[in-house]
Design a protein around this motif. Structure first.
Motif, PDB file in Angstrom:
ATOM      1  N   ILE A   1     -10.220   0.878   2.110  1.00 40.80           N
ATOM      2  CA  ILE A   1     -10.670   1.827   1.075  1.00 40.80           C
ATOM      3  C   ILE A   1      -9.582   2.033   0.029  1.00 40.80           C
ATOM      4  O   ILE A   1      -9.840   2.039  -1.174  1.00 40.80           O
ATOM      5  CB  ILE A   1     -11.077   3.167   1.722  1.00 40.80           C
ATOM      6  CG1 ILE A   1     -12.392   2.993   2.505  1.00 40.80           C
ATOM      7  CG2 ILE A   1     -11.247   4.260   0.654  1.00 40.80           C
ATOM      8  CD1 ILE A   1     -12.747   4.174   3.387  1.00 40.80           C
ATOM      9  N   SER A   2      -8.325   2.194   0.472  1.00 41.89           N
ATOM     10  CA  SER A   2      -7.230   2.445  -0.478  1.00 41.89           C
ATOM     11  C   SER A   2      -6.923   1.214  -1.328  1.00 41.89           C
ATOM     12  O   SER A   2      -6.460   1.338  -2.465  1.00 41.89           O
ATOM     13  CB  SER A   2      -5.972   2.907   0.266  1.00 41.89           C
ATOM     14  OG  SER A   2      -5.442   1.855   1.047  1.00 41.89           O
ATOM     15  N   TRP A   3      -7.183   0.023  -0.800  1.00 45.94           N
ATOM     16  CA  TRP A   3      -6.932  -1.206  -1.560  1.00 45.94           C
ATOM     17  C   TRP A   3      -8.108  -1.580  -2.452  1.00 45.94           C
ATOM     18  O   TRP A   3      -7.981  -2.433  -3.327  1.00 45.94           O
ATOM     19  CB  TRP A   3      -6.628  -2.367  -0.587  1.00 45.94           C
ATOM     20  CG  TRP A   3      -5.196  -2.756  -0.594  1.00 45.94           C
ATOM     21  CD1 TRP A   3      -4.142  -1.967  -0.275  1.00 45.94           C
ATOM     22  CD2 TRP A   3      -4.642  -4.026  -0.956  1.00 45.94           C
ATOM     23  NE1 TRP A   3      -2.968  -2.660  -0.399  1.00 45.94           N
ATOM     24  CE2 TRP A   3      -3.244  -3.926  -0.813  1.00 45.94           C
ATOM     25  CE3 TRP A   3      -5.182  -5.234  -1.372  1.00 45.94           C
ATOM     26  CZ2 TRP A   3      -2.384  -4.982  -1.081  1.00 45.94           C
ATOM     27  CZ3 TRP A   3      -4.327  -6.298  -1.636  1.00 45.94           C
ATOM     28  CH2 TRP A   3      -2.946  -6.180  -1.500  1.00 45.94           C
TER      29      TRP A   3
ATOM     30  N   ALA B   1       4.852   5.753   9.099  1.00 46.40           N
ATOM     31  CA  ALA B   1       4.684   6.546   7.879  1.00 46.40           C
ATOM     32  C   ALA B   1       3.795   5.816   6.879  1.00 46.40           C
ATOM     33  O   ALA B   1       2.994   6.429   6.167  1.00 46.40           O
ATOM     34  CB  ALA B   1       6.043   6.846   7.239  1.00 46.40           C
ATOM     35  N   LEU B   2       3.920   4.472   6.839  1.00 40.70           N
ATOM     36  CA  LEU B   2       3.070   3.676   5.962  1.00 40.70           C
ATOM     37  C   LEU B   2       1.596   3.878   6.328  1.00 40.70           C
ATOM     38  O   LEU B   2       0.742   4.089   5.473  1.00 40.70           O
ATOM     39  CB  LEU B   2       3.425   2.191   6.072  1.00 40.70           C
ATOM     40  CG  LEU B   2       4.816   1.754   5.575  1.00 40.70           C
ATOM     41  CD1 LEU B   2       5.038   0.284   5.884  1.00 40.70           C
ATOM     42  CD2 LEU B   2       4.985   2.003   4.094  1.00 40.70           C
TER      43      LEU B   2
ATOM     44  N   THR C   1       2.191   0.395   0.666  1.00 45.47           N
ATOM     45  CA  THR C   1       2.158   0.173   2.109  1.00 45.47           C
ATOM     46  C   THR C   1       2.273  -1.308   2.421  1.00 45.47           C
ATOM     47  O   THR C   1       3.036  -1.725   3.298  1.00 45.47           O
ATOM     48  CB  THR C   1       0.851   0.728   2.707  1.00 45.47           C
ATOM     49  OG1 THR C   1       0.799   2.131   2.456  1.00 45.47           O
ATOM     50  CG2 THR C   1       0.779   0.493   4.197  1.00 45.47           C
ATOM     51  N   THR C   2       1.521  -2.122   1.694  1.00 50.37           N
ATOM     52  CA  THR C   2       1.556  -3.567   1.907  1.00 50.37           C
ATOM     53  C   THR C   2       2.932  -4.131   1.554  1.00 50.37           C
ATOM     54  O   THR C   2       3.438  -5.029   2.241  1.00 50.37           O
ATOM     55  CB  THR C   2       0.468  -4.248   1.066  1.00 50.37           C
ATOM     56  OG1 THR C   2      -0.790  -3.634   1.365  1.00 50.37           O
ATOM     57  CG2 THR C   2       0.364  -5.722   1.386  1.00 50.37           C
ATOM     58  N   LEU C   3       3.538  -3.615   0.497  1.00 52.49           N
ATOM     59  CA  LEU C   3       4.886  -4.058   0.130  1.00 52.49           C
ATOM     60  C   LEU C   3       5.890  -3.678   1.222  1.00 52.49           C
ATOM     61  O   LEU C   3       6.838  -4.417   1.507  1.00 52.49           O
ATOM     62  CB  LEU C   3       5.307  -3.454  -1.211  1.00 52.49           C
ATOM     63  CG  LEU C   3       4.442  -3.814  -2.423  1.00 52.49           C
ATOM     64  CD1 LEU C   3       5.055  -3.251  -3.696  1.00 52.49           C
ATOM     65  CD2 LEU C   3       4.250  -5.313  -2.537  1.00 52.49           C
ATOM     66  N   GLY C   4       5.677  -2.503   1.829  1.00 51.79           N
ATOM     67  CA  GLY C   4       6.540  -2.098   2.945  1.00 51.79           C
ATOM     68  C   GLY C   4       6.416  -3.055   4.115  1.00 51.79           C
ATOM     69  O   GLY C   4       7.426  -3.465   4.724  1.00 51.79           O
TER      70      GLY C   4
ATOM     71  N   GLY D   1      -3.188 -12.449   2.147  1.00 52.18           N
ATOM     72  CA  GLY D   1      -2.153 -11.547   1.649  1.00 52.18           C
ATOM     73  C   GLY D   1      -1.109 -11.297   2.706  1.00 52.18           C
ATOM     74  O   GLY D   1      -1.137 -11.877   3.794  1.00 52.18           O
ATOM     75  N   ILE D   2      -0.176 -10.422   2.358  1.00 48.41           N
ATOM     76  CA  ILE D   2       0.886 -10.069   3.292  1.00 48.41           C
ATOM     77  C   ILE D   2       0.294  -9.591   4.614  1.00 48.41           C
ATOM     78  O   ILE D   2       0.815  -9.883   5.686  1.00 48.41           O
ATOM     79  CB  ILE D   2       1.789  -8.979   2.673  1.00 48.41           C
ATOM     80  CG1 ILE D   2       2.571  -9.550   1.485  1.00 48.41           C
ATOM     81  CG2 ILE D   2       2.751  -8.420   3.718  1.00 48.41           C
ATOM     82  CD1 ILE D   2       3.309  -8.503   0.675  1.00 48.41           C
TER      83      ILE D   2
END
Length: 509
Positions: A319-321, A458-459, A198-201, A96-97
């Protein structure tokens, strides 16, 4: 509209409130997320470390337990996909990114600022690779595996809807059909939105970094806003058309581009050193995994700050993903036994990640040690392209990397809109386009707000805050899964067969 659940409206309200706060008071928003992050890492760092290690141990227990023979589906059901296709999809989920973003930057950062060793020493090289393997290894995939296993088991084996709340019925009972179930699904949705945003950021920042290196385009928030806008239109169009050929072709393109970039860097980089570092780092990872799993540095503030910034951040990220990746892995794993599922999910993506970091991390450290350029002066999203700049294949590598991050951006966001749509429409496998459109815009907006209010820091802050409440749900998922499997083990008579007793002399007489 009947298809849309209360989870949708509540989740949208929570996300909208966060977006308005971040847009109207970015400094206050950054301060608030920073305070939450500081409190959680200081007061609950030990909790994150113990929780993720317990998850790993639980996965290992299931591999060797008799319940490992239970299938994710009917007991005579065949796997939906061949092993080759299944492994390819696990590979795609593992790539992934994040891997492209941190592939060179993390080992380089640990080399310059190691957890224990002298900076930029030979010991720091070994430490940098060992801790990178640790952060992206079986601990990460154990978190995904346990959420995916719970979802797949209760959906395909027990016939429950594909919702997080449905996996908790053996523990919390009928309350999962009421307000409490709604709250749990909302927590899962919010964690997913923040994790994907966050990943998109990270992705927007890296695309910007690549374009800056290739075409001297400024590397700033305005450009990143345009990048997010363009890619948002593309992935919403893809999501609107459904999980059809477009997303399938993009996913396949991801895999081939990632392999192409890996091979090009492997050949262009210090090939023998890469192979040696991969072997040595894998051994160091296995030898030190227990010590790293519980390292909290209670008596050293500097070392503790490093753990908070890296290890705790990563555990929160996984955990968030986990709701998003878990649902994806669950969908493609029907018909597998629990044992086969856990071994495949735990080991294969981890090994792919290890080799990826060995290639890009070793190349980064080798360039740094050569002394021609100081890679530490570059911002995180530009490090990879600075390394490419030292190669004879510079332009080709940079172009492939930018395209790869862009396709990862589109496929991750597209898949997330489907998953979020499913989670907010009672587990529907065909969520309305309006719901997918809403979540597509929401993800991108949160990514923009986080970048606007405090950039990459911030991310990271937002991730740790969003992951904390969902971590308790994972604990309940493990208890629920254990209870249900124990009950089924008795029903099916799955017990370890005792070894036949050797006939003694007395018996013969």
């Amino acid at each position: 509209m009947k298809q849309i659940s209360n989870v949708f409206w509540i989740s949208v309200a929570v996300v909208l409130a966060a977006v308005i706060f971040g847009a109207t008071a970015p400094s206050s928003f950054e301060e608030a997320t920073g305070n939450v992050q500081a409190f959680l890492t200081t007061a609950f760092g030990w909790y994150y470390l113990i929780l993720v290690t317990v998850i790993v141990l639980f996965c290992i227990f299931l591999i060797f337990s008799p319940v490992g023979a239970i299938k994710l589906g009917k007991q005579d059901e065949k796997p939906e996909y061949t092993k080759a296709s299944w492994f390819a999809m696990l590979f795609s989920a593992g790539m992934g990114i994040g891997l492209v973003f941190w592939g060179a930057a993390e080992p380089l950062s640990h080399f310059a600022d190691p957890p224990l060793a002298e900076p930029m020493s030979n010991a720091a090289i070994k430490e940098s690779m060992r801790y990178t393997f640790f952060h992206w290894g079986i601990h990460a995939w154990a978190v995904y595996a346990i959420v995916a296993l719970s979802l797949a088991y209760f959906q395909f084996r027990k016939g429950e809807p594909g919702l997080i709340s449905s996996t908790l019925k053996p523990v919390l009972g009928k309350s999962m059909d009421g307000i409490l179930g709604t709250i749990i699904d909302v927590l899962a949705v919010v964690a997913t939105v923040v994790g994907v945003a966050t990943t998109l950021g990270f992705g927007a920042a890296q695309i910007n970094g690549g374009l800056s290196f290739l075409f001297d385009i400024p590397n700033n928030f305005s450009v990143q806003l345009i990048i997010i806008g363009v890619v948002t239109v593309l992935f919403i169009l893809s999501a609107w058309s459904g999980l059809g050929k477009g997303i399938k072709y993009l996913s396949n393109a991801n895999m081939f581009l990632a392999i192409a970039l890996l091979i090009l860097m492997f050949v262009a980089g210090p090939t023998i050193l890469i192979l040696n570092m991969f072997t040595d780092s894998l051994g160091g990872y296995i030898q030190n995994i227990i010590q790293m799993s519980f390292r909290i540095a209670p008596l050293n503030e500097e070392h503790r700050a490093w753990i908070n910034e890296w290890t705790i951040f990563y555990w929160a990220w996984w955990i968030s993903w986990s709701p998003f990746v878990g649902i994806f892995i669950a969908r493609v794993s029907r018909g597998r036994t629990i044992r086969e599922f856990i071994i495949g999910v735990l080991l294969l993506p981890a090994l792919v990640s290890f080799f990826w970091f060995a290639v890009f991390g070793t190349s980064a450290i080798d360039v740094q040690n050569a002394g021609n350029v100081d890679l530490t002066q570059f911002v995180t999203e530009e490090v990879l392209f600075a390394i490419f700049n030292e190669s004879s294949l510079s332009t080709i590598l940079s172009i492939v990397a930018v395209i790869l991050v862009s396709t990862f951006f589109i496929t991750s966001a597209d898949s997330a809109t489907f998953v979020l749509g499913m989670q907010t429409t009672h587990g529907s496998l065909t969520p309305p386009n309006t719901v997918k459109l809403t979540w597509g815009i929401a993800q991108s907006t949160v990514a923009v707000i986080l970048l606007y209010s405090g950039g990459l820091q911030a991310l990271q802050n937002a991730l740790i805050g969003a992951a904390f409440p969902f971590s308790f749900i994972i604990v309940l998922m493990m208890i629920s899964l254990y209870r249900s499997l124990s009950r089924e083990k008795k029903e099916l008579g799955l017990y370890h067969k005792p070894k036949p007793r050797k006939e003694s002399i007395e018996d013969k007489i």
